[in-house]
Design a protein around this motif. Structure first.
Motif, PDB file in Angstrom:
ATOM      1  N   LYS A   1     -16.834  -2.931   8.082  1.00  0.00           N
ATOM      2  CA  LYS A   1     -17.287  -4.221   8.603  1.00  0.00           C
ATOM      3  C   LYS A   1     -17.496  -5.237   7.489  1.00  0.00           C
ATOM      4  N   LEU A   2     -18.226  -4.834   6.447  1.00  0.00           N
ATOM      5  CA  LEU A   2     -18.447  -5.747   5.320  1.00  0.00           C
ATOM      6  C   LEU A   2     -17.148  -6.029   4.570  1.00  0.00           C
ATOM      7  N   ALA A   3     -16.269  -5.030   4.503  1.00  0.00           N
ATOM      8  CA  ALA A   3     -14.976  -5.252   3.853  1.00  0.00           C
ATOM      9  C   ALA A   3     -14.177  -6.316   4.598  1.00  0.00           C
ATOM     10  N   LEU A   4     -14.228  -6.277   5.923  1.00  0.00           N
ATOM     11  CA  LEU A   4     -13.528  -7.291   6.715  1.00  0.00           C
ATOM     12  C   LEU A   4     -14.118  -8.670   6.497  1.00  0.00           C
ATOM     13  N   TYR A   5     -15.455  -8.762   6.473  1.00  0.00           N
ATOM     14  CA  TYR A   5     -16.098 -10.045   6.204  1.00  0.00           C
ATOM     15  C   TYR A   5     -15.703 -10.584   4.828  1.00  0.00           C
ATOM     16  N   GLY A   6     -15.621  -9.678   3.845  1.00  0.00           N
ATOM     17  CA  GLY A   6     -15.226 -10.097   2.516  1.00  0.00           C
ATOM     18  C   GLY A   6     -13.809 -10.647   2.474  1.00  0.00           C
ATOM     19  N   MET A   7     -12.912 -10.007   3.199  1.00  0.00           N
ATOM     20  CA  MET A   7     -11.536 -10.496   3.250  1.00  0.00           C
ATOM     21  C   MET A   7     -11.445 -11.855   3.940  1.00  0.00           C
ATOM     22  N   VAL A   8     -12.256 -12.060   4.969  1.00  0.00           N
ATOM     23  CA  VAL A   8     -12.271 -13.361   5.652  1.00  0.00           C
ATOM     24  C   VAL A   8     -12.768 -14.459   4.716  1.00  0.00           C
ATOM     25  N   ALA A   9     -13.837 -14.165   3.982  1.00  0.00           N
ATOM     26  CA  ALA A   9     -14.367 -15.147   3.035  1.00  0.00           C
ATOM     27  C   ALA A   9     -13.363 -15.450   1.927  1.00  0.00           C
ATOM     28  N   ARG A  10     -12.657 -14.399   1.465  1.00  0.00           N
ATOM     29  CA  ARG A  10     -11.725 -14.576   0.347  1.00  0.00           C
ATOM     30  C   ARG A  10     -10.442 -15.299   0.745  1.00  0.00           C
ATOM     31  N   PHE A  11      -9.844 -14.912   1.870  1.00  0.00           N
ATOM     32  CA  PHE A  11      -8.496 -15.388   2.203  1.00  0.00           C
ATOM     33  C   PHE A  11      -8.450 -16.441   3.302  1.00  0.00           C
ATOM     34  N   ILE A  12      -9.569 -16.724   3.963  1.00  0.00           N
ATOM     35  CA  ILE A  12      -9.564 -17.741   5.023  1.00  0.00           C
ATOM     36  C   ILE A  12     -10.552 -18.864   4.713  1.00  0.00           C
ATOM     37  N   ALA A  13     -11.812 -18.513   4.504  1.00  0.00           N
ATOM     38  CA  ALA A  13     -12.832 -19.548   4.285  1.00  0.00           C
ATOM     39  C   ALA A  13     -12.574 -20.324   2.999  1.00  0.00           C
ATOM     40  N   GLY A  14     -12.305 -19.617   1.903  1.00  0.00           N
ATOM     41  CA  GLY A  14     -12.065 -20.285   0.626  1.00  0.00           C
ATOM     42  C   GLY A  14     -10.897 -21.247   0.651  1.00  0.00           C
ATOM     43  N   PRO A  15      -9.692 -20.801   1.087  1.00  0.00           N
ATOM     44  CA  PRO A  15      -8.560 -21.728   1.161  1.00  0.00           C
ATOM     45  C   PRO A  15      -8.781 -22.890   2.129  1.00  0.00           C
TER      46      PRO A  15
ATOM     47  N   ALA B   1      -6.367 -20.810  -4.133  1.00  0.00           N
ATOM     48  CA  ALA B   1      -7.641 -20.404  -3.530  1.00  0.00           C
ATOM     49  C   ALA B   1      -7.512 -19.132  -2.715  1.00  0.00           C
ATOM     50  N   ALA B   2      -6.254 -18.743  -2.382  1.00  0.00           N
ATOM     51  CA  ALA B   2      -6.021 -17.528  -1.603  1.00  0.00           C
ATOM     52  C   ALA B   2      -5.654 -16.340  -2.479  1.00  0.00           C
ATOM     53  N   LEU B   3      -5.857 -16.441  -3.783  1.00  0.00           N
ATOM     54  CA  LEU B   3      -5.604 -15.324  -4.687  1.00  0.00           C
ATOM     55  C   LEU B   3      -6.672 -14.246  -4.503  1.00  0.00           C
ATOM     56  N   PRO B   4      -6.438 -13.023  -4.982  1.00  0.00           N
ATOM     57  CA  PRO B   4      -7.436 -11.953  -4.793  1.00  0.00           C
ATOM     58  C   PRO B   4      -8.729 -12.224  -5.550  1.00  0.00           C
ATOM     59  N   GLN B   5      -9.722 -11.410  -5.270  1.00  0.00           N
ATOM     60  CA  GLN B   5     -11.048 -11.574  -5.858  1.00  0.00           C
ATOM     61  C   GLN B   5     -11.013 -11.382  -7.365  1.00  0.00           C
ATOM     62  N   GLY B   6     -11.763 -12.235  -8.085  1.00  0.00           N
ATOM     63  CA  GLY B   6     -11.846 -12.115  -9.533  1.00  0.00           C
ATOM     64  C   GLY B   6     -12.593 -10.856  -9.966  1.00  0.00           C
ATOM     65  N   ILE B   7     -12.251 -10.372 -11.157  1.00  0.00           N
ATOM     66  CA  ILE B   7     -12.853  -9.148 -11.674  1.00  0.00           C
ATOM     67  C   ILE B   7     -14.210  -9.413 -12.319  1.00  0.00           C
TER      68      ILE B   7
END
Length: 450
Positions: A366-380, A404-410
């Protein structure tokens, strides 16, 4: 359009990171090379030495006098909008909080531009757009990573202050006023009278029912008697130093029969304890307390090399480009010998963290899905709004949205593990972000090109 050669250049930048992460994972999970304490030490080394030197090395190579201010303005506006929305959510909603605001800010605004962004977007939009990606990385190092560190330090200092308030409540909760004890005893006496009346009414019930009813009443009265004794015993102000009773006990005798009135529900004492603890924790800090917290945060940031490594790099870049001064070779080699290992060691730390978790998706689906939404939808989406608002057009507009749709920074993961704030969420975002980012970025590229 992206060709086989361009795809290969992207893979040459990404695959070595996964190899490093796999070696770290196996060294803990299967080969038992490192202990958890040693893993924490490695992450400490990355956070204190490798990442600051990497930031200094990267920032010191740019030309600050040739920056695309409009492009940087769009990037800055998008991050400010997200930060403002998260702070409002944290302060004006019941479900909001500072912890998740920091994590969501990292997820939605800090992509992996250095490793994947530069080679991928260079293949999409040409060599002349590479410098824009470098400028975004520089701005991240100078402003946004520093702001992220400030938020982490503020959260940690604020937590320390709140814990001290809770500790101070422990000493104060054991002292209760005479009025409080009298009120408790009066309430208990009233309850006793009601229970005695109930017991008298029980005599009018059928004999078999009355026998079952009386033990229940007696047990309730006996239990409350023990609990009032517990209440008076815990109240330190009710007993003098020589062991004799004081005013509180005398007041209990005057309120009614001492044997009958020495009964109160344990809930009265527990509710009182909770009220004392909650009252000692302020809902908001006074200006003087807030100033002390900010002063402590400032002292911590001064001792953290991540705070000023980028500023030192920018200062050197300003001087170097203005008067054409190059770094001495000794200085260059002293910095690069550790900075070259920055990204690799960060991925190694990520692999160590994964191996210490009971499952690959450490934060849950569930949290992984939320993280992907924030990274690839909300940010762009916010980046698109900010870019249009500042006036970006054409290829630069498309580039700003795709980056803005690049993967999460390290680096945000390194900080989150150092401060122990949702590292499981950030690690999952980094790992699976790199896996799904390439097809997602290509989809953005195709859609924006239509």
């Amino acid at each position: 359009m992206i060709g086989i050669k361009d795809l290969y250049s992207v893979l040459t930048a990404v695959v070595p990171l996964y190899v490093t992460m796999f070696l770290a994972y196996g060294s803990v999970k299967w080969w038992k090379v490192f202990t958890p304490e040693q893993c924490a030490g490695i992450n400490r080394f990355v956070a204190i030495f490798a990442v600051p030197l990497l930031s200094f090395e990267f920032v010191s190579r740019i030309n600050p006098y040739k920056m695309d201010l409009l492009f940087l303005a769009a990037d800055g506006v998008s991050k400010v909008l997200i930060l403002f929305a998260l702070l409002c959510w944290a302060n004006f909603t019941k479900r909001g909080g500072l912890d998740w605001s920091i994590t969501v800010f990292s997820l939605s605004t800090l992509p992996n531009t250095l490793v994947m962004g530069i080679p991928l977007l260079k293949s999409m939009y040409g060599d002349d757009k590479e410098y824009l990606m470098i400028q975004v990385v520089v701005l991240q190092c100078i402003i946004w990573y520093t702001l992220l560190l400030f938020l982490f330090e503020y959260r940690e200092t604020r937590t320390e202050v709140l814990s001290k308030f809770k500790e101070s409540s422990v000493s104060s909760k054991n002292c209760c006023s005479e009025d409080e004890v009298i009120n408790v005893i009066a309430t208990t006496s009233s309850n006793q009278q009601q229970q005695q009346q109930t017991a008298q009414n029980a005599n009018k019930i059928a004999p078999d029912q009355s026998q079952r009813f009386r033990p229940m009443v007696a047990a309730s009265m006996e239990g409350e008697g023990k609990e009032l004794h517990l209440f008076i015993w815990r109240c330190g102000c009710c007993i003098s130093t020589d062991g004799t009773s004081t005013t509180c006990e005398k007041q209990s005798v005057q309120a009614g029969q001492r044997e009958e009135s020495s009964s109160t529900a344990k809930g009265v004492e527990s509710v009182k304890q909770e009220n004392v603890e909650n009252a000692s924790i302020p809902s908001s800090f006074s200006p003087s307390m807030l100033l002390k917290i900010l002063r402590k945060v400032w002292l911590k940031l001064v001792r953290n090399p991540n705070s000023y490594s980028s500023l030192l790099g920018l200062s050197w870049a300003l001087v170097s480009c203005r008067w054409d001064i190059k770094k001495p070779q000794i200085m260059e080699n002293s910095v690069t010998i550790l900075s070259s290992a920055g990204l690799g060691m960060a991925m190694f730390s990520l692999g160590l963290f994964m191996a210490l978790q009971p499952r690959i998706i450490a934060c849950g689906k569930k949290l992984a899905l939320y993280g992907m939404v924030a990274r690839f939808i909300a940010g762009p989406a916010v980046m698109a709004i900010a870019s249009i608002a500042v006036g970006l057009k054409g290829t630069t507009l498309k580039l700003s949205i795709v980056q803005a749709a690049l993967p999460q920074g390290i680096v945000p993961f390194v900080f989150s593990r150092e401060y122990n704030l949702h590292p499981d969420v950030l690690s999952t975002a980094v790992i699976f972000g790199m896996i799904v980012s390439l097809p997602i970025t290509i989809v953005y590229y195709i859609v924006l090109g239509i």
